[in-house]
Design a protein around this motif. Structure first.
Motif, PDB file in Angstrom:
ATOM      1  N   ALA A   1       0.839  -1.199   0.000  1.00 11.70           N
ATOM      2  CA  ALA A   1       0.000   0.000   0.000  1.00 11.70           C
ATOM      3  C   ALA A   1       0.867   1.239   0.000  1.00 11.70           C
ATOM      4  CB  ALA A   1      -0.889   0.013   1.240  1.00 11.70           C
ATOM      5  N   LYS A   2       0.366   2.271  -0.687  1.00 14.96           N
ATOM      6  CA  LYS A   2       0.929   3.592  -0.492  1.00 14.96           C
ATOM      7  C   LYS A   2       0.206   4.134   0.724  1.00 14.96           C
ATOM      8  CE  LYS A   2       0.365   7.618  -2.774  1.00 14.96           C
ATOM      9  NZ  LYS A   2      -0.031   8.345  -3.979  1.00 14.96           N
ATOM     10  N   THR A   3       0.951   4.462   1.787  1.00 12.49           N
ATOM     11  CA  THR A   3       0.308   4.868   3.042  1.00 12.49           C
ATOM     12  C   THR A   3      -0.179   6.304   2.957  1.00 12.49           C
ATOM     13  OG1 THR A   3       2.334   5.712   4.004  1.00 12.49           O
ATOM     14  CG2 THR A   3       1.868   3.354   4.313  1.00 12.49           C
ATOM     15  N   LEU A   4      -0.906   6.705   3.975  1.00  6.85           N
ATOM     16  CA  LEU A   4      -1.439   8.064   4.039  1.00  6.85           C
ATOM     17  C   LEU A   4      -0.303   9.088   4.007  1.00  6.85           C
ATOM     18  CD1 LEU A   4      -4.218   7.577   6.754  1.00  6.85           C
ATOM     19  CD2 LEU A   4      -4.417   7.409   4.267  1.00  6.85           C
ATOM     20  N   LEU A   5       0.864   8.702   4.492  1.00 11.82           N
ATOM     21  CA  LEU A   5       2.010   9.616   4.531  1.00 11.82           C
ATOM     22  C   LEU A   5       2.861   9.531   3.270  1.00 11.82           C
ATOM     23  CD1 LEU A   5       3.018   8.965   8.255  1.00 11.82           C
ATOM     24  CD2 LEU A   5       1.775  10.950   7.344  1.00 11.82           C
ATOM     25  N   GLY A   6       2.437   8.672   2.331  1.00  9.83           N
ATOM     26  CA  GLY A   6       3.150   8.613   1.061  1.00  9.83           C
ATOM     27  C   GLY A   6       4.217   7.542   0.976  1.00  9.83           C
ATOM     28  N   PHE A   7       4.434   6.822   2.083  1.00  9.17           N
ATOM     29  CA  PHE A   7       5.404   5.725   2.038  1.00  9.17           C
ATOM     30  C   PHE A   7       4.796   4.493   1.392  1.00  9.17           C
ATOM     31  CE2 PHE A   7       6.451   8.117   5.980  1.00  9.17           C
ATOM     32  CZ  PHE A   7       7.670   8.623   5.564  1.00  9.17           C
TER      33      PHE A   7
END
Lengths: 351, 351
Positions: free
Chosen positions: A329-335
């Motif tokens: 997943a691309k996380t909410l923080l962009g990682f």
């Protein structure tokens, strides 16, 4: 918040609480069946231990079974009766089948107030009618109760017949690279609704469960000639479990954009307070669809026309084959991160 | 007396006891399904929440559901695994159907030793194989345990297809005056077997349960072109309950010669000591048949060729119509008496 605790089953005039005699096969059980169950369930074949059912021209049958062990009889947005029906109906619908018949088996703890049983029976009957499934046979057992709050376990088994042709039946091996991953609505409602009741949280706006049958949505897709490669309702273990099961069993790599997964603000807030990841929390009326890329937008538009589907969203895609079981997943923080199969206690007795 | 507690399911290498995580939908549950359930149940469609089944040219389907809440995992003559399978299979067979598919749903109490679950799963698998029924889907839930001996509840739902033509299907309205009443073997074994274990009675010769599937016996009748007007297995509530249910629902008067009902001497002795009437005690492998008078002797001869049917006997007849629900008996002492529907606690948690 109040619950409507009225009970439309008015026939039974027996004792106030369930006793072992109600599970013994004698007079008291007969009375319960005759005066309560047959009145609530119009298709019940109560004179036999099995139901004889006419079927016409089917080629494939779908069968599913589920036990429900939730302690709360009702919760914001649903109740254990509707939950049982929805759980069963949805397992059939996800396989492309039309739900037709249902069995209901009760394990009752001795001392259970009879009005609670009446209420449950009414709720089951109402939900079955709404979903268009017929309760045709059942069973009742009574067990000792070793605590102060006698409960109910329900088992429901559902039978449906395949409406799709062999080519149209959703199947794990029909998922291809490039397929879009769609969620039918916002996630984590059911688990957090149960949790907030259980923890006695006084929320300004109670979190309502998403518990619902998915017949209309899937029927809506079929009517528009859309047959997803695969569908699964995201119940225990949440959408993270569905992603991991599908990635493993279809030997694909699924990539999700976490930001796109709809989560209600209050639900997200409660998840944060209690330390749960919304992707791993149970839903009871949401499903994940895998569809060909050119159909994805159409699917979203169709789903959004239905109650419960207003927030349907494309949240990811199948990015590679033979990456056995990987979910990222691309996380909410962009990682970038790996979404693992949830483990441990999760939320117990949620359904 | 020793029980064979070996467990042929050897795959599972997880924890020693059941924990809530085993019912949570996450990793632990997946492991349990993969390493224990799929190995024991070869037809399990474990990758879906429902099973997709091919069916060919059926016209009528029979469905039955039962929950089993017995505390003892094993007892003389059977175990809860075989009991579940036999109960389900027999309900289908009594309707003239061929048992085909079965679902199994477990409710496990937290702390249950995993080896008990493994044993149960093995026993279920063995009994299903023997009876020729396929376990195709299931469900697992884990609940808190508020006492010292974590237990198991099992629900089984069975599906069969009608083998008889419409004319041959057993039905309550096919019973006529003059029909003979046959019992397939000696009665009250199962209830007394459970009771003697529960009471810790050290009998010289343990009473063995009659638990058995009835497929072979009914198949034997069909092969000889005998299609009884009606059949019912005499489980909870014993043969007295079957007589009363049938008399009530078929609006007939049944007369029994009590002396002719086979009861083992040890079973009768224990019934007398504990104050039970053998006619009201549960069986798990005996059934009552209603057959035309000219066929009665032939039926007895066929049944006696099968294991469990050696003591098949004509024990009474249908003496009048429209005597709504009357069951009478010539007692052992030669008097006439009414056999009432059993009431009260009977023997709880017997199946």
């Amino acid at each position: 918040m109040t619950y409507n605790l009225e009970c439309p089953v008015t026939g039974y005039k027996g004792t106030d609480v369930v006793t072992k005699a109600h599970g013994g096969g004698g007079k008291e059980m007969q009375k319960l069946i005759k005066e309560m169950f047959t009145k609530a369930f119009p298709y019940l074949q109560s004179k036999y231990d099995a139901a004889l059912l006419k079927i016409s021209d089917p080629t494939q049958m779908v069968v599913t079974t589920d036990s429900f062990v939730l302690e709360q009889l009702t919760f914001p947005g649903g109740n254990i009766g509707s939950l049982s029906v929805h759980g069963t109906v949805n397992d059939l619908v996800m396989m492309g089948a039309k739900p037709l018949y249902m069995t209901v088996s009760f394990i009752l703890e001795e001392g259970l107030p009879m009005r609670r049983l009446k209420l449950l029976v009414s709720l089951l009957a109402r939900a079955a009618k709404k979903a268009g499934i017929k309760i045709v046979t059942g069973d009742t057992k009574v067990v000792e109760c070793s605590h102060t709050n006698p409960g109910i376990y329900i088992n429901t088994t559902g039978i449906g017949f395949e409406e799709c042709t062999k080519k149209q039946v959703p199947h794990l091996n029909k998922i291809s690279v490039g397929d879009k991953v769609i969620v039918s609505g916002d996630v984590a409602r059911h688990g957090m609704a149960i949790m907030s009741v259980r923890e006695g949280l006084e929320l300004d706006t109670p979190i309502r469960s998403d518990s619902a049958h998915l017949c209309f949505m899937v029927d809506g897709l079929h009517k528009r000639k859309v047959f997803p490669a695969f569908m699964r309702d995201a119940t225990r273990g949440g959408v993270a479990t569905v992603f991991n099961e599908v990635a493993r069993d279809s030997k694909i790599h699924i990539h999700i954009d976490e930001e796109k997964v709809p989560v209600d603000d209050d639900v997200r807030g409660l998840c944060e307070i209690l330390g749960y990841d919304p992707l791993t929390v149970a839903n009871e009326g949401r499903f994940i669809l895998f569809v060909r890329p050119h159909q994805a937008q159409k699917v979203v538009e169709i789903l959004r026309q239905f109650e419960g589907g207003e927030q349907a969203t494309i949240i990811g895609e199948v990015v590679a084959e033979h990456k056995s079981g990987l979910v990222t997943a691309k996380t909410l923080l962009g990682f970038e991160k790996i979404i693992h199969m949830p483990a441990g206690e999760l939320l117990p007795r949620i359904c």
